[in-house]
Scaffold this motif. Structure first.
Motif, PDB file in Angstrom:
ATOM      1  N   TRP A 155      -6.288  -3.740  -2.003  1.00 28.15           N
ATOM      2  CA  TRP A 155      -4.959  -3.795  -1.379  1.00 28.15           C
ATOM      3  C   TRP A 155      -3.996  -2.869  -2.120  1.00 28.15           C
ATOM      4  O   TRP A 155      -3.269  -2.080  -1.511  1.00 28.15           O
ATOM      5  CB  TRP A 155      -4.457  -5.240  -1.403  1.00 28.15           C
ATOM      6  CG  TRP A 155      -3.081  -5.435  -0.849  1.00 28.15           C
ATOM      7  CD1 TRP A 155      -1.897  -5.184  -1.465  1.00 28.15           C
ATOM      8  CD2 TRP A 155      -2.746  -5.899   0.458  1.00 28.15           C
ATOM      9  NE1 TRP A 155      -0.845  -5.480  -0.636  1.00 28.15           N
ATOM     10  CE2 TRP A 155      -1.344  -5.918   0.561  1.00 28.15           C
ATOM     11  CE3 TRP A 155      -3.513  -6.314   1.559  1.00 28.15           C
ATOM     12  CZ2 TRP A 155      -0.684  -6.337   1.703  1.00 28.15           C
ATOM     13  CZ3 TRP A 155      -2.849  -6.735   2.698  1.00 28.15           C
ATOM     14  CH2 TRP A 155      -1.455  -6.742   2.771  1.00 28.15           C
ATOM     15  N   GLN A 156      -4.045  -2.966  -3.461  1.00 28.08           N
ATOM     16  CA  GLN A 156      -3.184  -2.125  -4.302  1.00 28.08           C
ATOM     17  C   GLN A 156      -3.502  -0.654  -4.060  1.00 28.08           C
ATOM     18  O   GLN A 156      -2.606   0.162  -3.905  1.00 28.08           O
ATOM     19  CB  GLN A 156      -3.434  -2.443  -5.788  1.00 28.08           C
ATOM     20  CG  GLN A 156      -2.743  -3.681  -6.300  1.00 28.08           C
ATOM     21  CD  GLN A 156      -1.253  -3.498  -6.462  1.00 28.08           C
ATOM     22  OE1 GLN A 156      -0.537  -3.500  -5.470  1.00 28.08           O
ATOM     23  NE2 GLN A 156      -0.777  -3.342  -7.674  1.00 28.08           N
ATOM     24  N   LEU A 157      -4.812  -0.352  -4.032  1.00 37.80           N
ATOM     25  CA  LEU A 157      -5.258   1.029  -3.862  1.00 37.80           C
ATOM     26  C   LEU A 157      -4.777   1.600  -2.525  1.00 37.80           C
ATOM     27  O   LEU A 157      -4.230   2.696  -2.462  1.00 37.80           O
ATOM     28  CB  LEU A 157      -6.789   1.076  -3.953  1.00 37.80           C
ATOM     29  CG  LEU A 157      -7.407   2.468  -3.829  1.00 37.80           C
ATOM     30  CD1 LEU A 157      -7.162   3.253  -5.102  1.00 37.80           C
ATOM     31  CD2 LEU A 157      -8.909   2.358  -3.587  1.00 37.80           C
ATOM     32  N   PHE A 158      -4.954   0.833  -1.480  1.00 35.05           N
ATOM     33  CA  PHE A 158      -4.569   1.300  -0.139  1.00 35.05           C
ATOM     34  C   PHE A 158      -3.063   1.523  -0.072  1.00 35.05           C
ATOM     35  O   PHE A 158      -2.599   2.515   0.469  1.00 35.05           O
ATOM     36  CB  PHE A 158      -5.017   0.289   0.909  1.00 35.05           C
ATOM     37  CG  PHE A 158      -6.421   0.527   1.359  1.00 35.05           C
ATOM     38  CD1 PHE A 158      -6.682   1.103   2.587  1.00 35.05           C
ATOM     39  CD2 PHE A 158      -7.490   0.205   0.555  1.00 35.05           C
ATOM     40  CE1 PHE A 158      -7.983   1.354   2.986  1.00 35.05           C
ATOM     41  CE2 PHE A 158      -8.789   0.439   0.936  1.00 35.05           C
ATOM     42  CZ  PHE A 158      -9.038   1.012   2.162  1.00 35.05           C
ATOM     43  N   ASN A 159      -2.299   0.595  -0.650  1.00 38.70           N
ATOM     44  CA  ASN A 159      -0.850   0.754  -0.645  1.00 38.70           C
ATOM     45  C   ASN A 159      -0.430   1.978  -1.441  1.00 38.70           C
ATOM     46  O   ASN A 159       0.471   2.704  -1.056  1.00 38.70           O
ATOM     47  CB  ASN A 159      -0.170  -0.496  -1.223  1.00 38.70           C
ATOM     48  CG  ASN A 159       0.026  -1.532  -0.145  1.00 38.70           C
ATOM     49  OD1 ASN A 159       0.481  -1.214   0.936  1.00 38.70           O
ATOM     50  ND2 ASN A 159      -0.354  -2.752  -0.423  1.00 38.70           N
ATOM     51  N   PHE A 160      -1.150   2.187  -2.554  1.00 36.26           N
ATOM     52  CA  PHE A 160      -0.867   3.336  -3.404  1.00 36.26           C
ATOM     53  C   PHE A 160      -1.092   4.632  -2.609  1.00 36.26           C
ATOM     54  O   PHE A 160      -0.271   5.549  -2.639  1.00 36.26           O
ATOM     55  CB  PHE A 160      -1.786   3.262  -4.631  1.00 36.26           C
ATOM     56  CG  PHE A 160      -1.670   4.424  -5.564  1.00 36.26           C
ATOM     57  CD1 PHE A 160      -0.546   4.558  -6.375  1.00 36.26           C
ATOM     58  CD2 PHE A 160      -2.668   5.385  -5.640  1.00 36.26           C
ATOM     59  CE1 PHE A 160      -0.427   5.636  -7.237  1.00 36.26           C
ATOM     60  CE2 PHE A 160      -2.554   6.455  -6.501  1.00 36.26           C
ATOM     61  CZ  PHE A 160      -1.437   6.586  -7.296  1.00 36.26           C
ATOM     62  N   ILE A 161      -2.218   4.671  -1.876  1.00 33.69           N
ATOM     63  CA  ILE A 161      -2.545   5.868  -1.090  1.00 33.69           C
ATOM     64  C   ILE A 161      -1.468   6.101  -0.024  1.00 33.69           C
ATOM     65  O   ILE A 161      -0.963   7.213   0.157  1.00 33.69           O
ATOM     66  CB  ILE A 161      -3.939   5.726  -0.422  1.00 33.69           C
ATOM     67  CG1 ILE A 161      -5.019   5.666  -1.502  1.00 33.69           C
ATOM     68  CG2 ILE A 161      -4.208   6.889   0.515  1.00 33.69           C
ATOM     69  CD1 ILE A 161      -6.347   5.162  -0.986  1.00 33.69           C
ATOM     70  N   ILE A 162      -1.108   5.011   0.642  1.00 38.76           N
ATOM     71  CA  ILE A 162      -0.117   5.137   1.719  1.00 38.76           C
ATOM     72  C   ILE A 162       1.222   5.634   1.166  1.00 38.76           C
ATOM     73  O   ILE A 162       1.829   6.558   1.697  1.00 38.76           O
ATOM     74  CB  ILE A 162       0.040   3.780   2.458  1.00 38.76           C
ATOM     75  CG1 ILE A 162      -1.230   3.488   3.265  1.00 38.76           C
ATOM     76  CG2 ILE A 162       1.252   3.799   3.381  1.00 38.76           C
ATOM     77  CD1 ILE A 162      -1.344   2.065   3.750  1.00 38.76           C
TER      78      ILE A 162
END
Lengths: 536, 365
Positions: free
Chosen positions: A521-528
């Motif tokens: 979740w953190q990773l995806f938000n970071f990418i976004i």
């Protein structure tokens, strides 16, 4: 309308559940057992032992916690956050891993123990008894006290500090006029909670209390039931153990409507306290910070060093192979994972629906509070009394029961942490939801999940990790049903520390697996967020 | 999925595809949950596995872990018996013998055990009073094993025996105490040196208590207090206590007179010795019994017969390191270890057992 009906059913079911878990214990009461307990020197010793450990660890945790809490409240938000994470890590780590970490430092005839023995005349087996038990209690309670107190202190408005500085307050004045009034308000609550946690502890004293005089009340109850088959005696002792919990419930009911220390408009957290730090205090603060982080990470650091040692000796592969072929190991991985993940999912569902149903129905909140403060052993004993009457316990030892009991013990924690965010989001989007006519499912998908997904996933991970390290319920329901914690205990009691270290790696891998959704979740938000920044 | 995910991450126009990323996350979460539900289908519960196996009959045996563990006689006896019976043996391990009986009492008629294996002479009366066992009708041939009659029972079949004593290493304890009187004074509170099993859970622990009560019937409480000052810990079972000794945490451990034979024959280690005291020695006899509720009584009886047959008895001697109840060829060391002065206290009643445990609980600190 549906929620109203559900609330009624939920209230009825909750009442039935609590009653059916507690009633069998009370039904086993009899006069003879009361008299036996009253005259039992062993029970008196166990009571004094539990009380002594709880009070000493409470005093140490409060003194140290308040001191560090004051220091911590002055650090920048980033450092405070770092300390909170370290503290939370300690609270979530399985008890056996923490105990093992400390045990390797203070085991009989270790260098540190010999040093303490030679220079301070401390008994060389002090860790197996009150010494070790109090140390582990402080390890678990200190972060709780520090976090609670420092959060309270951070809420002191910055203009109070400015005023204090203008008045020329010294350290003593700061404590008396600024910190103490704030600490005092949360002190009784946290003290009661810490006392209860220690007084009701089963797993730590069961591992470290090796002698009859080092038997705590929960261990006394367990032994009465499992060793001596004295069901009535166990029931009476459990009933008496519930009394402090009820006292705490009464205390909470009196606390409920007290005014918060400062109103939201007074609090300006952006401003840090402004007053002069002499160099000595600066150094002291940094030293305290290093010691605290060291104390919290020591068991993990110890495990990491032992692992490196094994790798250096070239024994890692052979030990891993030995562990895989250890009787029941592979089975226990599957069972432990199933219990942990099921407990996590069940607890998340229960907590979410509890919050939804309890909106504007405060009476319903009594269930999680009761479950939170009742000794886990009393719930396990109640369940035991219900089950053993109908079936063979060995057959009943299946993961569904363990997952359900874990859920009952841990879902109140999720209610406590989720309540404000869920209620906040509901209030914020209430009008929009009504305007768009969204149903419950659509509300979860479009509003709650994007906003609170991380908190939900974190809740799941924490409960799954806590259930993975459970050593109370699994012990209650016998040994053939082996989980990783039982295997860990068997290995340490048979002095296979090398295999235990490899097993701990398995534990950490599983914990990593439970936290994987949060990390993703953190990773995806970071990418976004990053791609958003790049494009703008 | 991973390839698509990497493409999405590397794609500079990602900001247009926020929903695509969210979908990918949902897919990963779904896979995660899918794996979990697949896990739910696998149920490796040891007892359920046995129940589902309809064709092959299974005998469930409750025993202690040093018998069923990888170094005990259990696995080898299981392999031998399974070859001849077309059945399966399933051990359910507990940390020591007393817990086996406690568990059986708690489970009562609902127990899934067919046999219990490992309760000793101290628990005979308690086990008898449960009325949960059926007669075995097996008679042992005449042998060197000839205890008094009250040590025999129709319900409980003896399968091995041995004498209790402390075990020490002459490297760490070059001058061991000569008798109990000296043993009581070998250390002080700050430097404890003994490991004795908890008598509530362990049969050697209870054996120690009974032995001491026979030697010191009038001042047991005082003697227990003195001994307690030397004791580092009271582990739940024999194997935990013995490992503690081997790890160097204790100078002496309560065990069997035959324990050093294992180190001599298997490890060529001669420093571990049995404590030779001037006092009389005390014997432990281990029994097996069939539950009345057993679903496989014939098979259970076959197993007990096999347990006292020559192949199993040989295994018991050289893996459990106890004396066999029938005459079988043994390594020389077994003969040399046999003590001369032996006491035969009467079998404990339930009240005497409770009284002894009470005295121990009050004396220990």
């Amino acid at each position: 309308m549906l929620i109203n009906r559900l609330a009624g059913i939920y209230f009825g079911l909750g009442l039935l559940l609590i009653t059916s878990l507690l009633l069998p214990t009370f039904l086993h009461f009899n006069i003879d057992s009361f008299s036996l307990l009253y005259h039992s020197q062993f029970y008196q010793k166990a009571f004094i032992f539990s009380l002594k450990n709880a009070l000493i660890s409470l005093a140490i945790s409060l003194l140290l916690g308040s001191f560090i809490g004051i220091i911590l409240s002055k650090f920048s938000a980033k450092i405070s956050r770092f300390i909170y994470i370290i503290g939370s890590l300690g609270m979530v780590l399985p008890t056996i891993i923490v105990i093992f970490g400390w045990q390797r430092l203070f085991h009989y005839r270790s260098e540190l123990t010999m040093l303490l023995h030679d220079y301070f005349a401390i008994s060389d087996n002090f860790f197996y008894g009150s010494g070790g038990i109090i140390l582990i209690y402080v390890y678990y309670n200190l972060p709780l006290v520090i976090i609670t107190i420092s959060i309270r202190l951070e809420q002191i408005p910055s203009n109070y500090f400015r005023l204090a500085s203008q008045l020329g307050f010294d350290k003593k004045d700061y404590f008396i006029y600024l910190y103490w009034p704030v600490i005092k308000k949360s002190l009784a609550n946290i003290a009661f909670l810490v006392f209860l946690v220690c007084f009701q502890d089963f797993s730590i004293t069961n591992i470290l209390g090796g002698r009859p005089s080092q038997t705590s009340l929960p261990v006394f109850i367990y032994q009465a039931l499992i060793y001596n088959n004295e069901l009535n005696l166990a029931a009476v002792a459990t009933g008496l153990q519930i009394l402090p919990s009820l006292g705490y419930l009464f205390f909470l009911s009196r606390q409920k409507y007290r005014k918060k220390p400062f109103t939201a408009s007074e609090v300006k957290q952006a401003y840090l306290p402004v007053y002069h730090h002499p160099l000595f205090y600066k150094i002291l603060e940094i030293l305290v910070l290093i010691l605290l982080v060291g104390f919290m990470l020591l068991p993990l650091w110890n495990s990491a060093l032992n692992t490196l040692n094994i790798i250096q000796q070239g024994r890692f592969i052979s030990l891993a192979k030995e562990l895989i072929s250890y009787p029941g190991f592979l089975t226990s991985i599957i069972l432990s994972t199933k219990i942990a993940i099921s407990s996590g999912i069940l607890a998340c569902l229960c907590a979410y629906f509890h919050i939804k149903i309890s909106l504007n129905r405060p009476l319903i909140n009594i269930f999680p509070w009761l479950l939170l403060i009742l000794p886990p052993l009393s719930l396990a004993l109640g369940c035991f009394f219900i089950l053993y009457k109908f079936e063979n316990l060995a057959v009943l030892q299946n993961w569904q029961i363990l997952a359900s009991l874990n859920c009952l013990i841990y879902y109140p924690i999720l209610v406590y942490f989720w309540y404000e965010p869920v209620v906040g989001i509901n209030r914020q989007y209430d009008k929009l939801v009504k305007t768009l006519g969204l149903n419950l499912w659509q509300k979860i998908i479009y509003i709650e999940w994007p906003a609170l997904g991380k908190i939900f996933l974190l809740g799941f991970s924490i409960v799954a990790t806590l259930a993975l390290g459970d050593l109370t319920i699994i012990l209650f329901f016998g040994s053939p049903f082996e989980t990783l914690t039982i295997i860990h205990q068997n290995l340490t009691s048979h002095y296979r520390f090398d295999l235990t270290i490899i097993l701990q790696i398995v534990f950490f891998m599983l914990i990593g697996l439970f936290f994987l959704p949060v990390l993703m979740w953190q990773l995806f938000n970071f990418i976004i967020i990053r791609s958003g920044v790049r494009s703008s | 999925m991973l390839k698509k995910l990497i493409t999405l991450i590397l794609d500079p126009t990602i900001h247009h595809k926020k929903s695509a990323l969210t979908k990918e996350y949902a897919k990963i979460l779904a896979t995660y949950l899918g794996l979990f539900f697949a896990l739910l289908v696998i149920n490796p519960s040891p007892l359920k596995g046995a129940a589902s196996d309809i064709k092959i009959k299974t005998i469930t045996i409750y025993t202690y872990d040093s018998f069923s563990g990888p170094y005990g006689a259990g696995p080898k006896i299981k392999d031998l018996f399974e070859k001849s019976c077309n059945c399966k043996i399933k051990y359910l391990s507990l940390s020591d013998a007393n817990l086996i009986l406690s568990k059986i009492i708690l489970e009562n008629k609902k127990t899934s055990a067919d046999i219990i294996l490992g309760i000793d002479n101290h628990l005979l009366q308690k086990a008898n009073q449960t009325h949960l066992f059926s007669p075995h009708n097996i008679s042992l041939p005449l042998s060197d094993f000839n205890p008094p009659d009250d040590y025999f029972s129709d319900l409980f079949l003896p399968f091995d025996y041995g004498w209790f004593t402390f075990v020490y290493s002459n490297k760490t304890l070059p001058n061991p105490p000569k008798n109990f009187a000296e043993l009581l004074n070998i250390g002080n509170n700050k430097s404890r040196s003994l490991v004795i099993q908890d008598p509530r859970t362990s049969s050697p622990g209870l054996g120690f208590l009974v032995w001491l009560s026979t030697l010191y019937p009038n001042n047991l409480g005082q003697v227990l207090k003195k001994i307690d000052q030397q004791v580092i810990s009271y582990p739940k079972g024999w194997s935990q206590a013995y490992q503690m000794f081997l790890a160097g945490e204790a100078k002496m451990v309560f065990s069997y007179i035959t324990s050093p034979i294992y180190h001599q024959l298997m490890e060529k280690r001669f420093d571990i010795k049995p404590w030779v005291s001037g006092d009389d020695y005390y014997m432990q006899i281990e029994y097996a019994a069939i539950l009345k509720t057993s679903k496989q009584p014939k098979l259970a009886k076959e197993f007990l017969k096999f347990l006292v047959s020559e192949p199993a008895q040989k295994l018991i001697a050289t893996t459990q390191w106890m004396y066999p109840v029938i005459n079988v060829p043994l390594p020389k060391a077994f003969g040399l270890a046999k003590p001369k002065n032996i006491i035969w206290p009467k079998v404990l009643t339930q009240q005497e057992y409770k009284k002894l445990i009470g005295q121990w609980l009050n004396a220990t600190n």
